[in-house]
Design a protein around this motif. Structure first.
Motif, PDB file in Angstrom:
ATOM      1  N   ASP A   4       0.820  -1.213   0.000  1.00  0.00           N
ATOM      2  CA  ASP A   4       0.000   0.000   0.000  1.00  0.00           C
ATOM      3  C   ASP A   4       0.852   1.260   0.000  1.00  0.00           C
ATOM      4  O   ASP A   4       0.578   2.206  -0.722  1.00  0.00           O
ATOM      5  CB  ASP A   4      -0.935   0.021   1.212  1.00  0.00           C
ATOM      6  CG  ASP A   4      -2.045  -1.003   1.111  1.00  0.00           C
ATOM      7  OD1 ASP A   4      -2.334  -1.458  -0.006  1.00  0.00           O
ATOM      8  OD2 ASP A   4      -2.612  -1.353   2.150  1.00  0.00           O
ATOM      9  N   ILE A   5       1.904   1.275   0.815  1.00  0.00           N
ATOM     10  CA  ILE A   5       2.786   2.437   0.873  1.00  0.00           C
ATOM     11  C   ILE A   5       3.521   2.601  -0.451  1.00  0.00           C
ATOM     12  O   ILE A   5       3.663   3.713  -0.952  1.00  0.00           O
ATOM     13  CB  ILE A   5       3.780   2.306   2.048  1.00  0.00           C
ATOM     14  CG1 ILE A   5       3.027   2.376   3.378  1.00  0.00           C
ATOM     15  CG2 ILE A   5       4.849   3.382   1.981  1.00  0.00           C
ATOM     16  CD1 ILE A   5       3.862   2.029   4.583  1.00  0.00           C
ATOM     17  N   SER A   6       3.968   1.505  -1.038  1.00  0.00           N
ATOM     18  CA  SER A   6       4.674   1.560  -2.318  1.00  0.00           C
ATOM     19  C   SER A   6       3.778   2.124  -3.411  1.00  0.00           C
ATOM     20  O   SER A   6       4.209   2.960  -4.206  1.00  0.00           O
ATOM     21  CB  SER A   6       5.144   0.166  -2.724  1.00  0.00           C
ATOM     22  OG  SER A   6       6.023  -0.354  -1.777  1.00  0.00           O
ATOM     23  N   LEU A   7       2.539   1.683  -3.450  1.00  0.00           N
ATOM     24  CA  LEU A   7       1.613   2.175  -4.478  1.00  0.00           C
ATOM     25  C   LEU A   7       1.270   3.644  -4.259  1.00  0.00           C
ATOM     26  O   LEU A   7       1.114   4.393  -5.230  1.00  0.00           O
ATOM     27  CB  LEU A   7       0.354   1.310  -4.520  1.00  0.00           C
ATOM     28  CG  LEU A   7       0.572  -0.133  -4.990  1.00  0.00           C
ATOM     29  CD1 LEU A   7      -0.735  -0.914  -4.932  1.00  0.00           C
ATOM     30  CD2 LEU A   7       1.169  -0.185  -6.379  1.00  0.00           C
ATOM     31  N   ARG A   8       1.182   4.066  -3.006  1.00  0.00           N
ATOM     32  CA  ARG A   8       0.929   5.494  -2.738  1.00  0.00           C
ATOM     33  C   ARG A   8       2.107   6.338  -3.204  1.00  0.00           C
ATOM     34  O   ARG A   8       1.919   7.425  -3.764  1.00  0.00           O
ATOM     35  CB  ARG A   8       0.656   5.733  -1.257  1.00  0.00           C
ATOM     36  CG  ARG A   8      -0.755   5.352  -0.862  1.00  0.00           C
ATOM     37  CD  ARG A   8      -1.073   5.849   0.508  1.00  0.00           C
ATOM     38  NE  ARG A   8      -0.119   5.252   1.456  1.00  0.00           N
ATOM     39  CZ  ARG A   8      -0.439   4.819   2.658  1.00  0.00           C
ATOM     40  NH1 ARG A   8      -1.660   4.940   3.104  1.00  0.00           N
ATOM     41  NH2 ARG A   8       0.464   4.291   3.435  1.00  0.00           N
ATOM     42  N   ASP A  11       1.904   6.599  -6.886  1.00  0.00           N
ATOM     43  CA  ASP A  11       0.840   7.526  -7.265  1.00  0.00           C
ATOM     44  C   ASP A  11       1.314   8.977  -7.147  1.00  0.00           C
ATOM     45  O   ASP A  11       1.043   9.798  -8.012  1.00  0.00           O
ATOM     46  CB  ASP A  11      -0.397   7.290  -6.394  1.00  0.00           C
ATOM     47  CG  ASP A  11      -1.591   8.071  -6.879  1.00  0.00           C
ATOM     48  OD1 ASP A  11      -1.908   7.988  -8.087  1.00  0.00           O
ATOM     49  OD2 ASP A  11      -2.202   8.786  -6.063  1.00  0.00           O
ATOM     50  N   ARG A  12       2.049   9.281  -6.089  1.00  0.00           N
ATOM     51  CA  ARG A  12       2.567  10.635  -5.906  1.00  0.00           C
ATOM     52  C   ARG A  12       3.673  10.968  -6.905  1.00  0.00           C
ATOM     53  O   ARG A  12       3.961  12.143  -7.123  1.00  0.00           O
ATOM     54  CB  ARG A  12       3.102  10.810  -4.481  1.00  0.00           C
ATOM     55  CG  ARG A  12       1.975  10.957  -3.479  1.00  0.00           C
ATOM     56  CD  ARG A  12       2.517  11.285  -2.128  1.00  0.00           C
ATOM     57  NE  ARG A  12       2.308  10.097  -1.298  1.00  0.00           N
ATOM     58  CZ  ARG A  12       3.102   9.694  -0.338  1.00  0.00           C
ATOM     59  NH1 ARG A  12       4.164  10.368  -0.017  1.00  0.00           N
ATOM     60  NH2 ARG A  12       2.827   8.609   0.343  1.00  0.00           N
ATOM     61  N   VAL A  33       4.402   7.422 -16.186  1.00  0.00           N
ATOM     62  CA  VAL A  33       3.093   7.778 -16.734  1.00  0.00           C
ATOM     63  C   VAL A  33       1.996   6.804 -16.328  1.00  0.00           C
ATOM     64  O   VAL A  33       0.822   7.091 -16.522  1.00  0.00           O
ATOM     65  CB  VAL A  33       3.124   7.923 -18.279  1.00  0.00           C
ATOM     66  CG1 VAL A  33       4.008   9.084 -18.688  1.00  0.00           C
ATOM     67  CG2 VAL A  33       3.551   6.648 -18.952  1.00  0.00           C
ATOM     68  N   GLY A  34       2.381   5.670 -15.737  1.00  0.00           N
ATOM     69  CA  GLY A  34       1.363   4.730 -15.299  1.00  0.00           C
ATOM     70  C   GLY A  34       1.963   3.560 -14.537  1.00  0.00           C
ATOM     71  O   GLY A  34       3.153   3.290 -14.634  1.00  0.00           O
ATOM     72  N   GLN A  81       3.896  14.493   1.426  1.00  0.00           N
ATOM     73  CA  GLN A  81       4.824  14.209   2.505  1.00  0.00           C
ATOM     74  C   GLN A  81       5.452  12.862   2.276  1.00  0.00           C
ATOM     75  O   GLN A  81       4.847  11.971   1.723  1.00  0.00           O
ATOM     76  CB  GLN A  81       4.098  14.249   3.834  1.00  0.00           C
ATOM     77  CG  GLN A  81       3.519  15.618   4.094  1.00  0.00           C
ATOM     78  CD  GLN A  81       3.096  15.764   5.535  1.00  0.00           C
ATOM     79  OE1 GLN A  81       3.381  14.921   6.354  1.00  0.00           O
ATOM     80  NE2 GLN A  81       2.428  16.854   5.815  1.00  0.00           N
ATOM     81  N   ARG A  82       6.659  12.712   2.747  1.00  0.00           N
ATOM     82  CA  ARG A  82       7.386  11.448   2.590  1.00  0.00           C
ATOM     83  C   ARG A  82       6.936  10.436   3.582  1.00  0.00           C
ATOM     84  O   ARG A  82       6.368  10.599   4.534  1.00  0.00           O
ATOM     85  CB  ARG A  82       8.876  11.679   2.739  1.00  0.00           C
ATOM     86  CG  ARG A  82       9.373  12.536   1.615  1.00  0.00           C
ATOM     87  CD  ARG A  82      10.835  12.782   1.769  1.00  0.00           C
ATOM     88  NE  ARG A  82      11.187  13.693   0.704  1.00  0.00           N
ATOM     89  CZ  ARG A  82      12.329  13.676   0.097  1.00  0.00           C
ATOM     90  NH1 ARG A  82      13.219  12.830   0.399  1.00  0.00           N
ATOM     91  NH2 ARG A  82      12.578  14.521  -0.854  1.00  0.00           N
TER      92      ARG A  82
END
Length: 82
Positions: A4-8, A11-12, A33-34, A81-82
């Motif tokens: 979840d953290i990796s995907l967030r 996304d950022r 880009v994706g 934020q990191r």
């Protein structure tokens, strides 16, 4: 790091340049880009960074998530934020 953290973080990083280290030791740099839930990523434009510091233009690339050892965002968008 949990998925979840990796995907967030991915996304950022959309629209920003990232550096990807592959299992075979190669480095690929490009604008993210994706991506998907398997951490497959699409970079455009992308380039391979050679050991001598030069680079080779690749255009659009799809990197399978299971080949990624490390993905580093160059910077986060303002307000993130990191």
């Amino acid at each position: 790091m949990s998925t979840d953290i990796s995907l967030r973080l991915l996304d950022r990083s959309l629209g920003n340049q990232v550096l990807v280290r592959l299992r075979n030791g190669r480095l690929v740099r490009g604008v993210l880009v994706g991506f998907d839930k398997h951490m497959n990523v699409v970079l455009n434009p992308a380039e391979e960074v050679l050991q001598d510091g030069n680079s080779v233009r690749l255009g659009t690339v799809l990197v399978r998530g299971d080949n990624i050892v490390m993905l580093s965002p160059s910077r986060l968008r303002e307000g993130d934020q990191r």
